[in-house]
Design a protein around this motif. Structure first.
Motif, PDB file in Angstrom:
ATOM      1  N   PRO A  77      -4.567  10.104  -2.771  1.00 55.37           N
ATOM      2  CA  PRO A  77      -4.657   9.869  -4.214  1.00 55.37           C
ATOM      3  C   PRO A  77      -3.341   9.941  -5.001  1.00 55.37           C
ATOM      4  CG  PRO A  77      -5.336  12.118  -3.713  1.00 55.37           C
ATOM      5  CD  PRO A  77      -4.912  11.490  -2.402  1.00 55.37           C
ATOM      6  N   ILE A  78      -2.217  10.215  -4.341  1.00 54.15           N
ATOM      7  CA  ILE A  78      -1.016  10.607  -5.093  1.00 54.15           C
ATOM      8  C   ILE A  78      -0.385   9.464  -5.892  1.00 54.15           C
ATOM      9  CG2 ILE A  78       1.345  11.501  -4.854  1.00 54.15           C
ATOM     10  CD1 ILE A  78       0.212  13.111  -2.411  1.00 54.15           C
ATOM     11  N   LEU A  79      -0.119   8.310  -5.248  1.00 56.22           N
ATOM     12  CA  LEU A  79       0.561   7.206  -5.949  1.00 56.22           C
ATOM     13  C   LEU A  79      -0.282   6.708  -7.124  1.00 56.22           C
ATOM     14  CD1 LEU A  79       1.962   5.136  -2.936  1.00 56.22           C
ATOM     15  CD2 LEU A  79       3.244   6.680  -4.466  1.00 56.22           C
ATOM     16  N   GLU A  80      -1.592   6.585  -6.897  1.00 57.98           N
ATOM     17  CA  GLU A  80      -2.466   6.110  -7.975  1.00 57.98           C
ATOM     18  C   GLU A  80      -2.406   7.073  -9.162  1.00 57.98           C
ATOM     19  OE1 GLU A  80      -6.781   6.610  -7.655  1.00 57.98           O
ATOM     20  OE2 GLU A  80      -6.985   4.487  -8.165  1.00 57.98           O
ATOM     21  N   ARG A  81      -2.477   8.373  -8.846  1.00 59.90           N
ATOM     22  CA  ARG A  81      -2.484   9.379  -9.899  1.00 59.90           C
ATOM     23  C   ARG A  81      -1.183   9.336 -10.707  1.00 59.90           C
ATOM     24  NH1 ARG A  81      -3.179  14.996  -7.409  1.00 59.90           N
ATOM     25  NH2 ARG A  81      -5.205  14.273  -6.733  1.00 59.90           N
ATOM     26  N   GLU A  82      -0.058   8.989 -10.035  1.00 57.83           N
ATOM     27  CA  GLU A  82       1.245   8.968 -10.719  1.00 57.83           C
ATOM     28  C   GLU A  82       1.616   7.573 -11.207  1.00 57.83           C
ATOM     29  OE1 GLU A  82       4.222  11.082  -8.530  1.00 57.83           O
ATOM     30  OE2 GLU A  82       2.896  12.801  -8.186  1.00 57.83           O
ATOM     31  N   GLY A  83       0.737   6.604 -10.977  1.00 58.28           N
ATOM     32  CA  GLY A  83       0.977   5.251 -11.474  1.00 58.28           C
ATOM     33  C   GLY A  83       2.178   4.566 -10.847  1.00 58.28           C
ATOM     34  N   LEU A  84       2.440   4.844  -9.580  1.00 59.51           N
ATOM     35  CA  LEU A  84       3.603   4.256  -8.902  1.00 59.51           C
ATOM     36  C   LEU A  84       3.148   3.193  -7.916  1.00 59.51           C
ATOM     37  CD1 LEU A  84       5.569   7.548  -8.136  1.00 59.51           C
ATOM     38  CD2 LEU A  84       6.099   5.833  -9.905  1.00 59.51           C
ATOM     39  N   PRO A  85       3.832   2.019  -7.901  1.00 61.09           N
ATOM     40  CA  PRO A  85       3.412   0.956  -6.975  1.00 61.09           C
ATOM     41  C   PRO A  85       3.842   1.205  -5.528  1.00 61.09           C
ATOM     42  CG  PRO A  85       5.285   0.205  -8.271  1.00 61.09           C
ATOM     43  CD  PRO A  85       4.906   1.560  -8.813  1.00 61.09           C
ATOM     44  N   PHE A  96      -0.969  -4.464  -6.532  1.00 60.87           N
ATOM     45  CA  PHE A  96      -0.300  -3.522  -5.630  1.00 60.87           C
ATOM     46  C   PHE A  96      -0.142  -4.104  -4.226  1.00 60.87           C
ATOM     47  CE2 PHE A  96      -2.011   0.039  -8.511  1.00 60.87           C
ATOM     48  CZ  PHE A  96      -0.808   0.115  -9.210  1.00 60.87           C
ATOM     49  N   CYS A  97      -1.045  -5.016  -3.853  1.00 62.08           N
ATOM     50  CA  CYS A  97      -0.849  -5.728  -2.577  1.00 62.08           C
ATOM     51  C   CYS A  97       0.436  -6.555  -2.657  1.00 62.08           C
ATOM     52  CB  CYS A  97      -2.028  -6.666  -2.279  1.00 62.08           C
ATOM     53  SG  CYS A  97      -3.582  -5.809  -1.967  1.00 62.08           S
ATOM     54  N   VAL A  98       0.584  -7.269  -3.774  1.00 60.75           N
ATOM     55  CA  VAL A  98       1.741  -8.157  -3.940  1.00 60.75           C
ATOM     56  C   VAL A  98       3.029  -7.341  -4.074  1.00 60.75           C
ATOM     57  CG1 VAL A  98       2.773  -9.970  -5.345  1.00 60.75           C
ATOM     58  CG2 VAL A  98       0.282  -9.965  -4.937  1.00 60.75           C
ATOM     59  N   SER A  99       2.985  -6.252  -4.865  1.00 60.66           N
ATOM     60  CA  SER A  99       4.215  -5.457  -5.000  1.00 60.66           C
ATOM     61  C   SER A  99       4.576  -4.801  -3.663  1.00 60.66           C
ATOM     62  CB  SER A  99       4.083  -4.422  -6.127  1.00 60.66           C
ATOM     63  OG  SER A  99       2.980  -3.559  -5.911  1.00 60.66           O
ATOM     64  N   GLY A 100       3.551  -4.477  -2.872  1.00 60.72           N
ATOM     65  CA  GLY A 100       3.824  -3.921  -1.543  1.00 60.72           C
ATOM     66  C   GLY A 100       4.547  -4.929  -0.668  1.00 60.72           C
ATOM     67  N   ALA A 101       4.072  -6.198  -0.682  1.00 59.94           N
ATOM     68  CA  ALA A 101       4.721  -7.239   0.128  1.00 59.94           C
ATOM     69  C   ALA A 101       6.142  -7.488  -0.372  1.00 59.94           C
ATOM     70  CB  ALA A 101       3.899  -8.520   0.087  1.00 59.94           C
ATOM     71  N   CYS A 116      13.775  -1.170  -3.361  1.00 60.96           N
ATOM     72  CA  CYS A 116      12.596  -1.198  -4.237  1.00 60.96           C
ATOM     73  C   CYS A 116      13.030  -1.068  -5.695  1.00 60.96           C
ATOM     74  CB  CYS A 116      11.622  -0.083  -3.865  1.00 60.96           C
ATOM     75  SG  CYS A 116      10.844  -0.352  -2.266  1.00 60.96           S
ATOM     76  N   THR A 117      13.898  -0.140  -5.952  1.00 61.77           N
ATOM     77  CA  THR A 117      14.352   0.097  -7.322  1.00 61.77           C
ATOM     78  C   THR A 117      15.026  -1.158  -7.876  1.00 61.77           C
ATOM     79  OG1 THR A 117      14.578   2.439  -6.841  1.00 61.77           O
ATOM     80  CG2 THR A 117      15.744   1.607  -8.785  1.00 61.77           C
ATOM     81  N   LYS A 118      15.871  -1.790  -7.035  1.00 60.34           N
ATOM     82  CA  LYS A 118      16.552  -3.022  -7.432  1.00 60.34           C
ATOM     83  C   LYS A 118      15.543  -4.128  -7.775  1.00 60.34           C
ATOM     84  CE  LYS A 118      19.956  -6.233  -5.596  1.00 60.34           C
ATOM     85  NZ  LYS A 118      20.376  -6.699  -4.263  1.00 60.34           N
ATOM     86  N   ALA A 119      14.391  -4.120  -7.055  1.00 63.34           N
ATOM     87  CA  ALA A 119      13.351  -5.127  -7.307  1.00 63.34           C
ATOM     88  C   ALA A 119      12.427  -4.710  -8.448  1.00 63.34           C
ATOM     89  CB  ALA A 119      12.541  -5.360  -6.035  1.00 63.34           C
ATOM     90  N   GLY A 120      12.741  -3.620  -9.107  1.00 62.89           N
ATOM     91  CA  GLY A 120      11.941  -3.184 -10.258  1.00 62.89           C
ATOM     92  C   GLY A 120      10.667  -2.460  -9.878  1.00 62.89           C
ATOM     93  N   LEU A 121      10.627  -1.961  -8.658  1.00 56.17           N
ATOM     94  CA  LEU A 121       9.410  -1.273  -8.203  1.00 56.17           C
ATOM     95  C   LEU A 121       9.640   0.239  -8.208  1.00 56.17           C
ATOM     96  CD1 LEU A 121       8.578  -3.672  -5.224  1.00 56.17           C
ATOM     97  CD2 LEU A 121       7.417  -3.545  -7.455  1.00 56.17           C
ATOM     98  N   ALA A 122       8.982   0.935  -9.173  1.00 57.78           N
ATOM     99  CA  ALA A 122       9.105   2.385  -9.259  1.00 57.78           C
ATOM    100  C   ALA A 122       8.553   3.008  -7.980  1.00 57.78           C
ATOM    101  CB  ALA A 122       8.341   2.904 -10.481  1.00 57.78           C
TER     102      ALA A 122
END
Lengths: 417, 417
Positions: free
Chosen positions: A199-207, A396-401, A346-352
């Protein structure tokens, strides 16, 4: 290499739907257990998608299936992306499949853009990661890392009676056009995208979670041997009831281990009484324990406690006891250099993102023995996994890819550096 | 009627060996579960033995198989002897079979001596006494007593998936020459010899127990519904684990019911976790409880306690609970006049005896609804039954058959008196 490329989210999402249809359950989940006909169908679909794009295919004795997009120098060890296509019996659509299809998306995105990579990028679908039909889990990646398939595994039996060796052979034969390669090969680096299953990433709103390590897992099978006797005529003093020992031991362990240590996990997923007659004291009760902890020392202590408590209750019920170790995976950590690369990409791609410890074991645990490895996590709804209700938001599927693509490019660069 | 006749012990013992070979297990027991091919083979052998002696054969819709030795007046209701041929999955050679073959021995002894009885003496093999393959047990005798075979029973499924209605039909077809008679018929009296399945007669060195009554039996099936989730990633606070509820409830019941009341019996013979994956918290756990007590009031209290404890633990684990009553047999007592007749007959034959309460239910429990009934017990080694090690000394098999013959003659006399 061009870096201004991006994944095709629509293609990825439609592929996820297509694979979820193979072994789909009425309640929206997937039952595509390792080496079943469903698993073979998913492998065949992946092979045909790879073949359409001109990727070279191969499989090995563990039925691991590889798709290779050739690089400028074919003699360099490839960068390997991977995950698994098998599921739990009442599993979800994303556990494993997301990593495979995000990996395929990376290969296709490179192909679409005509990017020439300095070395090959490969995608692998590891066999039997779940371990729910045949123990141990992560069988394919373990065999690849160890470059051997233990004879004892081949004799493993599924609850449905099937023998692993037979199912493996039939799975390999199901792709007659895909050549067989030796088990194991040099790998420059290994990357795996997976759902968090917590549950951690969802709870913290991180992709994105950058996985720093994986907690240790130990599977024990406990067998208690008593004496079958008539349920109605056998007074307590005459009983040697393995069910009494099993329930007393398990109740004691459940009441102690997890309440006392919030990092500990103790799960009983399987139990059987033999002969299984309503009106007979069982002769034998067998159950499994799945123990996990990020600390090796605590994992050892939990293992010892299980044995002590089972011995105590077996003795009390005058039963025999046999404890078998089915699986033992030490806790592990991924290299700091890999973590830093992934975080930067990830950070460079704007993904927290944040670092996170994996509660589940994964194929990456075994690949880490061969090459610098890394895992990325996506959030999943309510932390639910190993369940038909498992869900990952499309974004989140797309940001993961995307994270997997950016990390792939960063690792390729660093390997040439 | 002549009374100076005696059973042929050698014939009885060789018949016991012959039937024990049908469904014989490597460890010396018998697996001849109700309505299996082994059960059909045993029925066919019994039918052929009866046919050889000229006894009339018939079967009914519940596949109860009758052998009739005609009496002087064919219109009088018969004296019925009976027991069962089916066994537990890892059962013994004597539970059921001894009563059938001692009954056959009585019929043959009368035939050998050319004794004309005032009314017919019949032998019946009741279907599915054990209830281990299809619940409820004592199915044949219950259907006979109630003169109906409930539709719901026909839909019962064995753990192997077989449907009771289909297995019944196939069993009836397996004896095409044996005519089908209506379910139920008038019976003058019912006698059954059985092994004690407990330790009392052996401990007291007595060859015969005259059964004064049978303790009550209740079978419950408890289902706990939780949420399947990943064993490694799901913290305790997120778990809805039906295995935790099941083991806590069972450990509490095991520690309470039998230790507190030496007449109480509580047995968990069957348990299953679904989906049954080592590394997933189960979604559902289902187990059976076999509860017994000579007192109806205490049986009700035990039933209530099971429900209370399961409710408490289900609530604690945030699981759903469903309790289903599979079988309910009230305690019962046999008529004093029958007990006195049997005691006198055994004592006259030099067979020391005592009254005893049966811990197991038996077909006689249901026949007692139709006619004055009685059971006789033989000792068995260490009180062990529902076990491949079940054993009755040859001399106790023969003395049991003798007691059954003497009681048969005494009851026939009393019926004419």
């Amino acid at each position: 290499m061009a870096q201004d490329i991006s994944v095709d989210g629509g293609r990825l999402l439609s592929r996820l739907d297509r694979f979820a249809a193979i072994g789909a359950t009425p309640r929206g989940g997937v039952n595509r257990q390792a080496l079943t006909s469903g698993d073979r169908e998913a492998r065949a679909l992946l092979a045909s998608l790879g073949r359409e794009r001109g990727f070279a295919l191969r499989q090995d004795a563990a039925a691991n299936l590889f798709l290779r997009r050739e690089g400028a120098n074919a003699s360099l060890p490839p960068l390997l992306l991977g995950s698994h296509l098998d599921t739990q019996p009442t599993g979800g659509r994303f556990d494993g499949a997301l990593g495979i299809l995000a990996g395929l998306e990376v290969l296709e995105t490179l192909e679409d853009a005509g990017v020439s990579t300095p070395r090959a990028v490969e995608l692998v679908a590891w066999t039997n990661e779940e371990g729910s039909r045949f123990a141990p889990g992560a069988m394919g990646s373990r065999a690849f890392a160890d470059e051997t398939l233990p004879e004892s595994w081949l004799e493993a039996r599924a609850p449905d009676g099937a023998r692993l060796g037979d199912e493996l052979a039939q799975t390999l034969r199901a792709l007659p056009d895909v050549p067989l390669a030796p088990l194991g090969a040099r790998v420059a680096s290994y990357l795996e995208l997976h759902i968090e299953q917590g549950p951690i990433l969802e709870r913290e709103g991180l992709p994105i979670g950058v996985v720093s390590g994986i907690q240790g897992t130990r599977w024990l099978e406990v067998t208690l041997e008593g004496a079958s006797a008539h349920a109605g005529t056998t007074p307590l003093a005459f009983r040697r009831d393995p069910m009494m020992a099993a329930t007393a031991a398990l109740a004691a362990l459940q009441a102690d281990v997890m309440p006392r240590d919030s990092d500990a996990r103790l799960t009983v997923g399987r139990i059987k009484a033999e002969p299984g007659s309503i009106n007979a004291i069982p002769e034998r009760v067998r159950f499994t324990l799945d123990l996990r902890h990020p600390s090796q020392e605590r994992l050892d202590e939990m293992d010892a406690l299980v044995r002590t408590v089972c011995e105590r209750e077996a003795e009390r019920a005058r039963c025999g006891l046999h404890v078998r170790l089915l699986n033992d995976m030490a806790p592990s950590a991924f290299p700091e250099a890999m973590l830093a690369l992934a975080e930067a990409a990830c950070t460079k791609a704007g993904l927290a993102n944040r670092r996170i410890v994996s509660g589940a074991f994964h194929d990456a645990l075994f690949l880490a023995r061969k090459a610098p490895a890394l895992m990325l996590f996506t959030p999943c709804r309510d932390g639910i996994s190993h369940n038909e209700a498992e869900h990952v938001e499309p974004r989140f599927c797309v940001s993961g890819a995307t994270a997997l693509l950016e990390t792939t490019l960063a690792v390729l660069c660093s390997l040439e550096g």
